[in-house]
Design a protein around this motif. Structure first.
Motif, mmCIF file in Angstrom:
data_model
loop_
_atom_site.group_PDB
_atom_site.id
_atom_site.type_symbol
_atom_site.label_atom_id
_atom_site.label_comp_id
_atom_site.label_asym_id
_atom_site.label_seq_id
_atom_site.Cartn_x
_atom_site.Cartn_y
_atom_site.Cartn_z
ATOM 1 N N SER A 473 2.970 -12.647 5.374
ATOM 2 C CA SER A 473 4.222 -12.106 4.827
ATOM 3 C C SER A 473 4.714 -12.819 3.579
ATOM 4 C CB SER A 473 5.321 -12.165 5.900
ATOM 5 O OG SER A 473 5.565 -13.505 6.285
ATOM 6 N N HIS A 474 3.830 -13.477 2.847
ATOM 7 C CA HIS A 474 4.253 -14.187 1.643
ATOM 8 C C HIS A 474 3.064 -14.278 0.705
ATOM 9 C CE1 HIS A 474 6.095 -17.378 -0.852
ATOM 10 N NE2 HIS A 474 7.239 -17.021 -0.316
ATOM 11 N N SER A 475 3.331 -14.670 -0.532
ATOM 12 C CA SER A 475 2.217 -14.968 -1.426
ATOM 13 C C SER A 475 1.388 -16.094 -0.826
ATOM 14 C CB SER A 475 2.744 -15.399 -2.804
ATOM 15 O OG SER A 475 3.464 -14.362 -3.419
ATOM 16 N N ASP A 507 -0.273 -6.343 2.698
ATOM 17 C CA ASP A 507 0.805 -5.499 2.193
ATOM 18 C C ASP A 507 1.943 -6.311 1.587
ATOM 19 O OD1 ASP A 507 2.033 -2.932 1.813
ATOM 20 O OD2 ASP A 507 3.398 -3.430 3.451
ATOM 21 N N ALA A 508 2.249 -7.505 2.128
ATOM 22 C CA ALA A 508 3.358 -8.328 1.633
ATOM 23 C C ALA A 508 2.888 -9.429 0.693
ATOM 24 C CB ALA A 508 4.115 -8.948 2.810
ATOM 25 N N ARG A 538 -4.877 -2.901 2.760
ATOM 26 C CA ARG A 538 -3.757 -2.663 1.838
ATOM 27 C C ARG A 538 -3.767 -3.714 0.720
ATOM 28 N NH1 ARG A 538 1.182 -0.794 5.739
ATOM 29 N NH2 ARG A 538 0.879 -2.819 6.744
ATOM 30 N N GLY A 539 -2.635 -4.039 0.150
ATOM 31 C CA GLY A 539 -2.610 -4.957 -0.982
ATOM 32 C C GLY A 539 -2.631 -4.225 -2.306
ATOM 33 N N SER A 540 -2.161 -4.897 -3.350
ATOM 34 C CA SER A 540 -2.073 -4.310 -4.688
ATOM 35 C C SER A 540 -3.413 -4.416 -5.417
ATOM 36 C CB SER A 540 -0.998 -5.035 -5.500
ATOM 37 O OG SER A 540 -1.385 -6.375 -5.737
#
Length: 592
Positions: A473-475, A507-508, A538-540
């Motif tokens: 949930s974080h970088s 995702d986050a 997921r992910g950018s």
């Protein structure tokens, strides 16, 4: 801009107020397009703002240690320059308690308040802020304003409010105090309260009572201005100056003269003044940007933080060249303007015209104003700066941030305003890093109804038999890379020997630094040795590119390693692994 302007025409693609109002260029962004129908209301709002702001900025000179007239100067040339070159249609620029307090605290060891040397330092610091703001604009450093969170500003302004209020107690009681810090001056005041002057105490109490009652029965009336006018009238009629009551005294009339600042003394003490100039610049950036942003959102109007920096830089340069002191975007005066119905910088220009008229024709009346009355007005300004209700709410909703705000407030009182700014920024960053160091990660599981839900890492759990989905949930960066490794190993161990795929939900995650990339490579090897494949979901696109760069995804391997959705991941798992697991279970049953 009309309040009814369509949202899509005023917001940028990221949903924030867009950077440039329509129909304007480098200048006049806060004025154009000019709505002729609203012009009379803007003119009236500007006159009302002048009536409210004049006693306020006169009070700020008590904080800044400068002659009373310099407060009026801050509402003239600096206000005009921001009106012409800023972008916000509503931000009011002028003297401000926070920056005045920082300046006074840094100059106290160097000169006497109101002296020639003090004023030389003051105008040099205004010029220094102008230079730093220009440099920040060129270097695109507007983001520095974001390092002072709303919580930190609440604590900081509370500390400044206490400092301002405590600093005015001696003036309200007709005393002089000594000390290098707020607490030492307060202690000196308490030791000498028995020597208070009854006349000053009565005047101060009367002004406070009058303003508070007027706020309740007629909140839109300029209580501070009316109280000041009544005090001036009573002083003239009763001859208070002859009764040992301190008066403001002669105030220089006329418009300010443009002069080149004398920087000789400032150069000699650059090491002492530099940190304070930097602190004031950060406060100007943070406070002005927060105020502009709040009203831009409220009225659905565009504004540019970078263009506002130009306007603020020019405003401070104007203050320096007209013998004044540092100016800032003022939340209180902006609220005054908004309540009066002002909708563009035309109101700014009107305010400046009224102030010019006062400087030309009404400074003689100001001389009869009792110091106790002015101290009482500033005392109320300090009390208004307290953010007690907001801090109480922060304590309930976000305790860790409350302690940061409290530390900032305490540092203002104990050490000084500029030290509090640095401390607040450092503590905010530490708190942010602390949250990133121990992110609230989870495991994605499917309930009996088939819907996905999150549960804590320590409980473990599988998305499907043989499949674990771990959500970070974080970088991912060096500080939490060890947490990542420990949790992945623990979750994989809890899943047992039947585990085939370990999927990390990105995702986050918006970044994966080198240390985190190395940790992921190590995890891939460790899991692989146990027959478990490390996959990602997921992910950018930026994060996907980093996975390739770190060798976690081989060229052409995307389809089997990185999944666009959890649904796609599930289908791939069932087609590639699920059937094989079922076949193995059937073979084992037959063998039994």
């Amino acid at each position: 801009m009309d309040v009814g302007t369509p949202l899509q025409e005023t917001l940028s693609v990221d949903g924030k107020p867009s950077g440039r109002p329509r129909g304007s260029g480098f200048a006049l962004q806060g004025i154009l397009p000019l709505d002729r129908r609203r012009l009379p209301r803007d003119l009236l709002a500007g006159a009302t703002l002048a009536a409210l702001a004049i006693p306020e900025v006169m009070g700020y000179t008590r904080i800044a240690g400068t002659p009373v007239v310099t407060g009026l100067y801050t509402l003239l040339v600096p206000a005009i320059l921001f009106a012409l070159f800023g972008s916000s249609r509503r931000l009011v620029v002028g003297a401000d308690s926070a920056t005045a307090a920082i300046m006074a605290a840094s100059l106290a060891p160097l000169a006497l308040p109101g002296s020639v040397a003090w004023m030389d330092y003051a105008v040099a610091m205004a010029l220094g802020c102008a230079v730093l703001l220009f440099v920040a604009r060129i270097a695109r450093l507007a983001f520095l304003a974001d390092f002072l969170s709303r919580t930190v500003l609440a604590g900081f302004l509370t500390g400044v409010g206490l400092q301002v209020a405590c600093g005015e107690l001696p003036g309200m009681f007709g005393l002089e105090t000594h000390g290098h810090s707020t607490l030492s001056r307060l202690a000196d005041f308490l030791r000498h309260t028995g020597q208070s002057h009854a006349g000053d105490v009565t005047i101060a109490a009367g002004v406070i009572a009058f303003v508070l009652v007027l706020r309740r029965v007629a909140p839109k009336w300029p209580g501070a201005l009316i109280a000041a006018l009544v005090a001036i009238l009573a002083s003239r009629v009763s001859g208070w100056g002859a009764h040992d009551i301190a008066l403001v005294g002669a105030v220089q009339g006329g418009l300010p003269r443009f002069t080149w600042p004398d920087l000789a003394l400032a150069r000699e003490h650059a090491a002492e003044l530099g940190p304070s100039v930097f602190a004031m610049s950060v406060v100007i950036l943070a406070q002005s940007a927060a105020t502009s942003r709040a009203y831009a959102w409220k009225y659905n109007e565009p504004f540019s933080e970078e263009q506002d920096m130009v306007g603020l830089a020019l405003a401070n340069a104007g203050a320096a060249f007209t013998g004044s002191f540092v100016v800032n975007g003022s939340p209180t005066k902006t609220q005054m303007l908004d309540s009066a119905g002002g909708r563009s910088q035309v109101a700014h220009l009107t305010m400046a015209a009224v102030v010019a008229a006062v400087l030309l024709f009404a400074t003689a009346a100001i001389a009869a104003l009792p110091v106790a009355a002015l101290s009482a007005i500033v005392f109320l300004i300090g009390i208004d700066l307290l953010r007690v209700s907001e801090l109480r709410r922060v304590r309930t909703e976000r305790p860790s941030e409350f302690w940061i705000a409290l530390a900032a407030a305490g540092c203002v009182l104990v050490a000084g305003v500029e030290q509090a700014i640095v401390l607040a920024m450092v503590l905010s960053l530490i708190d942010h890093v602390r949250r990133g160091y121990r992110p609230h990660n989870s495991v994605v599981v499917r309930g009996p109804d088939g819907h996905r839900r999150l549960q804590p890492v320590h409980q473990g759990g599988e998305y499907e038999p043989g499949l674990v989905v771990y959500r970070f949930s974080h970088s991912m960066y060096y500080a939490n890379a060890d947490v990542l490794s420990r949790e992945v190993i623990a979750v994989a161990k809890a899943a047992g020997p039947a585990l085939r795929w370990f999927v990390i939900d990105l995702d986050a995650v918006d970044d994966v630094d080198y240390s985190a990339g190395a940790a992921l490579r190590s995890l891939k090897r460790t899991l692989g040795e146990q027959g478990v494949a490390l996959k990602f979901a997921r992910g950018s696109p930026e994060v996907h590119a980093l996975l390739h760069r770190y060798g976690l995804v081989a060229p052409g391997e995307d389809a089997g390693v990185v999944f666009e959705s959890l649904r796609e991941m599930r289908r791939a798992f069932e087609s590639q692994v699920g059937a094989r697991i079922g076949a193995d279970e059937n073979a084992a049953s037959a063998g039994e």
